[in-house]
Motif scaffolding. Structure first.
Motif, mmCIF file in Angstrom:
data_model
loop_
_atom_site.group_PDB
_atom_site.id
_atom_site.type_symbol
_atom_site.label_atom_id
_atom_site.label_comp_id
_atom_site.label_asym_id
_atom_site.label_seq_id
_atom_site.Cartn_x
_atom_site.Cartn_y
_atom_site.Cartn_z
ATOM 1 N N ILE A 92 0.859 -1.190 0.000
ATOM 2 C CA ILE A 92 0.000 0.000 0.000
ATOM 3 C C ILE A 92 0.893 1.236 0.000
ATOM 4 O O ILE A 92 1.750 1.387 0.876
ATOM 5 N N VAL A 93 0.691 2.134 -0.974
ATOM 6 C CA VAL A 93 1.644 3.226 -1.189
ATOM 7 C C VAL A 93 0.917 4.557 -1.382
ATOM 8 O O VAL A 93 -0.083 4.631 -2.106
ATOM 9 N N ASN A 94 1.419 5.599 -0.727
ATOM 10 C CA ASN A 94 1.090 6.986 -1.048
ATOM 11 C C ASN A 94 2.417 7.727 -1.149
ATOM 12 O O ASN A 94 3.033 8.077 -0.144
ATOM 13 N N GLU A 95 2.888 7.925 -2.374
ATOM 14 C CA GLU A 95 4.225 8.497 -2.596
ATOM 15 C C GLU A 95 4.333 9.914 -2.042
ATOM 16 O O GLU A 95 5.356 10.293 -1.475
ATOM 17 N N SER A 96 3.290 10.735 -2.216
ATOM 18 C CA SER A 96 3.389 12.133 -1.804
ATOM 19 C C SER A 96 3.540 12.277 -0.292
ATOM 20 O O SER A 96 4.133 13.243 0.194
ATOM 21 N N LEU A 97 3.011 11.303 0.480
ATOM 22 C CA LEU A 97 3.132 11.359 1.944
ATOM 23 C C LEU A 97 4.286 10.507 2.457
ATOM 24 O O LEU A 97 4.540 10.477 3.663
ATOM 25 N N GLY A 98 4.983 9.800 1.560
ATOM 26 C CA GLY A 98 6.097 8.953 1.975
ATOM 27 C C GLY A 98 5.640 7.698 2.695
ATOM 28 O O GLY A 98 6.398 7.103 3.458
ATOM 29 N N TYR A 99 4.377 7.280 2.443
ATOM 30 C CA TYR A 99 3.824 6.117 3.161
ATOM 31 C C TYR A 99 3.931 4.866 2.311
ATOM 32 O O TYR A 99 3.615 4.872 1.119
ATOM 33 N N ARG A 100 4.358 3.768 2.956
ATOM 34 C CA ARG A 100 4.477 2.479 2.270
ATOM 35 C C ARG A 100 4.384 1.366 3.318
ATOM 36 O O ARG A 100 5.109 1.376 4.295
ATOM 37 N N SER A 101 3.459 0.438 3.120
ATOM 38 C CA SER A 101 3.331 -0.695 4.032
ATOM 39 C C SER A 101 2.857 -1.914 3.244
ATOM 40 O O SER A 101 2.355 -1.790 2.120
ATOM 41 N N THR A 102 3.009 -3.108 3.840
ATOM 42 C CA THR A 102 2.617 -4.358 3.189
ATOM 43 C C THR A 102 1.639 -5.106 4.081
ATOM 44 O O THR A 102 1.857 -5.224 5.288
ATOM 45 N N ARG A 103 0.570 -5.607 3.482
ATOM 46 C CA ARG A 103 -0.436 -6.376 4.203
ATOM 47 C C ARG A 103 -0.645 -7.727 3.528
ATOM 48 O O ARG A 103 -0.636 -7.830 2.293
ATOM 49 N N ALA A 104 -0.850 -8.749 4.329
ATOM 50 C CA ALA A 104 -1.254 -10.051 3.805
ATOM 51 C C ALA A 104 -2.779 -10.101 3.833
ATOM 52 O O ALA A 104 -3.394 -9.886 4.882
ATOM 53 N N VAL A 105 -3.388 -10.380 2.671
ATOM 54 C CA VAL A 105 -4.846 -10.370 2.557
ATOM 55 C C VAL A 105 -5.315 -11.719 2.026
ATOM 56 O O VAL A 105 -4.840 -12.185 0.984
ATOM 57 N N GLN A 106 -6.233 -12.334 2.751
ATOM 58 C CA GLN A 106 -6.829 -13.600 2.312
ATOM 59 C C GLN A 106 -8.133 -13.282 1.595
ATOM 60 O O GLN A 106 -9.073 -12.736 2.186
ATOM 61 N N VAL A 107 -8.194 -13.623 0.316
ATOM 62 C CA VAL A 107 -9.363 -13.333 -0.508
ATOM 63 C C VAL A 107 -10.094 -14.638 -0.811
ATOM 64 O O VAL A 107 -9.503 -15.587 -1.326
ATOM 65 N N SER A 108 -11.376 -14.666 -0.481
ATOM 66 C CA SER A 108 -12.212 -15.831 -0.761
ATOM 67 C C SER A 108 -13.004 -15.608 -2.040
ATOM 68 O O SER A 108 -13.378 -14.464 -2.355
ATOM 69 N N ALA A 109 -13.264 -16.678 -2.779
ATOM 70 C CA ALA A 109 -13.991 -16.583 -4.041
ATOM 71 C C ALA A 109 -15.372 -15.970 -3.826
ATOM 72 O O ALA A 109 -16.128 -16.391 -2.953
ATOM 73 N N GLY A 110 -15.660 -14.951 -4.628
ATOM 74 C CA GLY A 110 -16.968 -14.317 -4.578
ATOM 75 C C GLY A 110 -17.197 -13.397 -3.403
ATOM 76 O O GLY A 110 -18.310 -12.895 -3.237
ATOM 77 N N LYS A 111 -16.167 -13.140 -2.561
ATOM 78 C CA LYS A 111 -16.340 -12.298 -1.379
ATOM 79 C C LYS A 111 -15.387 -11.108 -1.410
ATOM 80 O O LYS A 111 -14.389 -11.111 -2.126
ATOM 81 N N VAL A 112 -15.715 -10.099 -0.591
ATOM 82 C CA VAL A 112 -14.912 -8.877 -0.494
ATOM 83 C C VAL A 112 -14.073 -8.923 0.786
ATOM 84 O O VAL A 112 -14.602 -9.152 1.875
#
Length: 325
Positions: free
Chosen positions: A227-247
């Protein structure tokens, strides 16, 4: 008003006051009397008509107008990308000063939005609201803001997705059609992002889309999302589990940067409506993003400033209360 706030007097009286402060254990008070953090940045307020133009400073995207930028003092190149030809402006920002730029742009189709569609494998037929728009990867322009139904036809079948397009922005849709059938649930799920400021999402160095899109379609499974916002100098990484057909939701909470504030001769300071003290104020923790700073002096009045706090460097702001904004 306490007498210590009357800054008048001759040089001899000032030196005597400082010596008294130091000898009496008032080293910090003397420091406050003498020192002011050096100001190396200025503020640029960018407003366009119509709003929503992409703002690029020195070749780096800074979001959409209207926006307020904190920049290093000196010369910069400001570019506005909206309908019609881009506008390029050379600006010179003085340390501690605010520079306002109001730019009239061609009105054309700036109120419309765009949709970037990519599929794996590439080459799928892209149909938006029942109209064929070419083969992926493709950018579909001049879409009316709102929801659009996107159908993707590949060798393995068809998948459908509803995408929200915003005025002046480019939404993103990424779909894996390797195992797609007529049901979208079998090909993957979605990632939605809640964030105080727009961010971009990457996976393995590849752009998935931005938080401007209500939800991003990805294959089912575990994803390492940057996840990045260059103008604010923000950068982080997340592990996301995505299930079929779900948000799968991601909530982003920005960290704190620091801000230093000063005023001549002095002022009480409020940030976002909350009083934080009297100048000079140094190394105050503040969540990155844009904040309203109010300087108030009982005799010299009030000054308001918008400032952007980032993680790239401490933010510094200084005002002269004797000068009208």
């Amino acid at each position: 008003m306490p007498s210590r706030r009357k800054r008048g007097g001759g040089r001899r009286a000032a030196l005597a006051a400082i010596a008294l402060l130091v000898l009496g254990g008032g080293t910090m008070a003397a420091w406050r009397f003498l020192s002011a953090a050096p100001v190396t940045t200025g503020t640029v307020v960018v407003t366009t008509n119509p709003p929503g133009a992409q703002v690029v400073l020195d070749g780096k995207p800074q979001g959409a107008s209207p926006t307020t930028l904190t920049v290093a003092a000196g010369a910069h190149v400001l570019e506005l990308r909206g309908a019609g030809e881009p506008r390029t402006i050379s600006i010179d920002v003085a340390a501690g000063a605010q520079l306002s730029q109001y730019i009239e742009l061609a009105k054309g189709s700036l109120g419309a939005g765009s949709l970037q569609v990519r599929t794996e494998p590439a080459g799928a037929e892209v149909i938006v609201d029942g109209v064929a728009r070419g083969a992926s990867p493709v950018i579909v322009s001049d879409l009316v803001p709102g929801e659009h139904v996107v159908s993707l036809k590949g060798e393995n079948g068809t998948t459908r997705q509803t995408v929200t397009v915003e005025a002046g922005a480019t939404a993103s849709l990424v779909a894996n059609l390797a195992t797609a059938t007529s049901s979208p649930a079998s090909s993957g799920g979605w990632i939605s992002v809640s964030t105080p400021k727009p961010v971009q999402l990457f996976e393995d160095g590849r752009l998935l889309g931005s938080s401007d899109t209500e939800r991003l379609m990805v294959p089912a499974g575990t994803h390492q999302v940057e996840i990045v916002n260059e103008s604010l100098g923000y950068r982080s990484t997340r592990a996301v589990q995505v299930s079929a057909g779900k948000v799968s939701p991601i909530k982003v909470e920005f960290p704190k940067g620091t801000i230093a504030l000063n005023a001549v001769p002095w002022a009480d300071v409020w940030i976002d409506g909350e009083k934080v003290g009297e100048t000079p104020i140094g190394n105050l923790p503040m969540t990155i993003g844009t904040h309203e700073i109010i300087f108030r002096h009982p005799e010299l009045g009030e000054q308001r400033q918008l400032v952007t706090v980032t993680l790239t460097a401490p933010t510094r702001l200084s005002v002269d209360m004797r000068k009208k904004p």
